[in-house]
Design a protein around this motif. Structure first.
Motif, short mmCIF file in Angstrom:
data_model
loop_
_atom_site.label_atom_id
_atom_site.label_comp_id
_atom_site.label_asym_id
_atom_site.label_seq_id
_atom_site.Cartn_x
_atom_site.Cartn_y
_atom_site.Cartn_z
N ALA A 42 110.07 62.19 33.94
CA ALA A 42 109.03 63.15 33.56
C ALA A 42 109.69 64.46 33.12
O ALA A 42 109.17 65.15 32.23
CB ALA A 42 108.08 63.39 34.72
N LYS A 43 110.82 64.79 33.73
CA LYS A 43 111.53 66.03 33.36
C LYS A 43 112.01 65.96 31.91
O LYS A 43 111.82 66.90 31.15
CB LYS A 43 112.70 66.27 34.30
N ASP A 44 112.62 64.82 31.54
CA ASP A 44 113.10 64.68 30.15
C ASP A 44 111.93 64.73 29.17
O ASP A 44 112.03 65.36 28.11
CB ASP A 44 113.89 63.38 29.99
N GLN A 45 110.84 64.06 29.51
CA GLN A 45 109.64 64.10 28.66
C GLN A 45 109.12 65.53 28.58
O GLN A 45 108.67 65.98 27.54
CB GLN A 45 108.56 63.16 29.19
N GLY A 46 109.21 66.26 29.67
CA GLY A 46 108.75 67.64 29.71
C GLY A 46 109.49 68.54 28.74
O GLY A 46 108.90 69.46 28.16
N PHE A 47 110.77 68.29 28.54
CA PHE A 47 111.52 69.11 27.58
C PHE A 47 111.10 68.82 26.14
O PHE A 47 111.19 69.70 25.29
CB PHE A 47 113.04 68.94 27.79
N ILE A 48 110.60 67.61 25.89
CA ILE A 48 110.02 67.31 24.57
C ILE A 48 108.66 67.99 24.46
O ILE A 48 108.35 68.64 23.46
CB ILE A 48 109.90 65.79 24.36
N THR A 49 107.85 67.87 25.51
CA THR A 49 106.52 68.47 25.53
C THR A 49 106.60 69.98 25.35
O THR A 49 105.75 70.58 24.69
CB THR A 49 105.79 68.11 26.84
N ARG A 50 107.63 70.58 25.89
CA ARG A 50 107.84 72.03 25.76
C ARG A 50 107.84 72.43 24.28
O ARG A 50 107.28 73.46 23.91
CB ARG A 50 109.17 72.38 26.41
N GLN A 51 108.45 71.61 23.45
CA GLN A 51 108.49 71.92 22.01
C GLN A 51 107.19 71.56 21.31
O GLN A 51 106.72 72.28 20.43
CB GLN A 51 109.67 71.19 21.35
N VAL A 52 106.59 70.46 21.72
CA VAL A 52 105.33 70.03 21.10
C VAL A 52 104.21 71.03 21.36
O VAL A 52 103.39 71.31 20.47
CB VAL A 52 104.93 68.62 21.60
N THR A 53 104.17 71.60 22.56
CA THR A 53 103.09 72.53 22.89
C THR A 53 103.12 73.80 22.04
O THR A 53 102.09 74.45 21.86
CB THR A 53 103.08 72.89 24.39
N VAL A 54 104.27 74.15 21.50
CA VAL A 54 104.32 75.27 20.56
C VAL A 54 103.42 74.96 19.37
O VAL A 54 102.60 75.79 18.94
CB VAL A 54 105.77 75.55 20.09
N TYR A 55 103.53 73.73 18.83
CA TYR A 55 102.71 73.32 17.69
C TYR A 55 101.24 73.17 18.07
O TYR A 55 100.35 73.49 17.27
CB TYR A 55 103.25 72.02 17.09
N LEU A 56 100.98 72.69 19.28
CA LEU A 56 99.59 72.60 19.74
C LEU A 56 98.96 73.99 19.84
O LEU A 56 97.79 74.18 19.50
CB LEU A 56 99.51 71.89 21.09
N ASN A 57 99.74 74.96 20.29
CA ASN A 57 99.22 76.33 20.38
C ASN A 57 98.96 76.92 19.00
O ASN A 57 97.95 77.60 18.79
CB ASN A 57 100.17 77.22 21.18
N VAL A 58 99.84 76.65 18.04
CA VAL A 58 99.61 77.11 16.66
C VAL A 58 98.35 76.44 16.10
O VAL A 58 97.50 77.10 15.50
CB VAL A 58 100.84 76.83 15.77
N ALA A 59 98.23 75.13 16.34
CA ALA A 59 97.04 74.41 15.87
C ALA A 59 95.78 75.00 16.49
O ALA A 59 94.74 75.12 15.82
CB ALA A 59 97.15 72.92 16.21
N GLY A 60 95.86 75.39 17.75
CA GLY A 60 94.71 76.00 18.43
C GLY A 60 94.30 77.31 17.80
O GLY A 60 93.11 77.56 17.58
N VAL A 61 95.27 78.15 17.49
CA VAL A 61 94.96 79.45 16.88
C VAL A 61 94.33 79.25 15.50
O VAL A 61 93.32 79.88 15.16
CB VAL A 61 96.24 80.33 16.80
#
Length: 187
Positions: A42-61
């Motif tokens: 889950a930790k390794d997946q979390g480091f990928i999610t860390r980058q993906v959530t930047v794009y999700l936040n941009v999409a949200g705005v």
């Protein structure tokens, strides 16, 4: 009949919601579990999610800006529909601001180069908050989508605005065959 501008605006609203919240739902429900299984952590997946959530936040705005334009431009007969959409939009906007603010706070507890969590307890508490805020935002987005369909229907002269009762087929734009009484002609 609606103008191409109205139809285009509505299409953008649907596309923005699908990309933003559909992307969030698919990522959370499919990508994270599959990634965790394949990576074995889950930790390794979390480091990928860390980058993906930047794009999700941009999409949200971006999506919130499109939604605000639609709320401003839609003229339904009931005031509560528009007010309700603004209230839900405001809640989604506050949650989006919180998520954008929390993202770098989470990063403070990570050593990205080493792929390590520096302070697990602090990270876990912030991460849990991030997940809850995202979930609340998702629920508000569902409510917003429902209210939007309701207000658009009103604006188009649906049940309350047009004086004519509409059926489910009418709402979906499905042609109905004429009713034929026994031994008679179509009505």
């Amino acid at each position: 009949m609606k103008t191409w501008g109205t139809l285009s605006r509505r299409f953008l609203v649907v596309a923005a919601l699908m990309f933003w919240q559909g992307g969030f739902t698919f990522y959370a429900g499919v990508v994270v579990p599959v990634g965790t299984e394949i990576l074995g952590s889950a930790k390794d997946q979390g480091f990928i999610t860390r980058q993906v959530t930047v794009y999700l936040n941009v999409a949200g705005v971006v999506a919130l800006a499109i939604l605000a334009l639609d709320v401003t431009a839609t003229r339904g007969p009931s005031a509560w529909g528009g007010l309700g959409r603004w209230l839900i939009w405001f809640c989604m906007g506050l949650l989006q601001a919180a998520l954008v603010w929390l993202h770098p706070q989470l990063d403070l507890h990570l050593d990205v180069d080493a792929g390590e969590i520096l302070n697990r307890q602090a990270f876990r508490a912030l991460h849990r908050l991030y997940l809850w805020l995202s979930t609340f935002q998702w629920v508000f987005a569902l409510i917003f989508a429902w209210l939007t369909l309701y207000v658009w229907r009103e604006e188009d002269g649906g049940k309350k605005g047009g004086g004519k009762k509409s059926s489910a087929a009418d709402s979906l734009g499905v042609a109905q065959s004429p009713k034929v009484p026994r031994g008679g002609t179509p009505t």
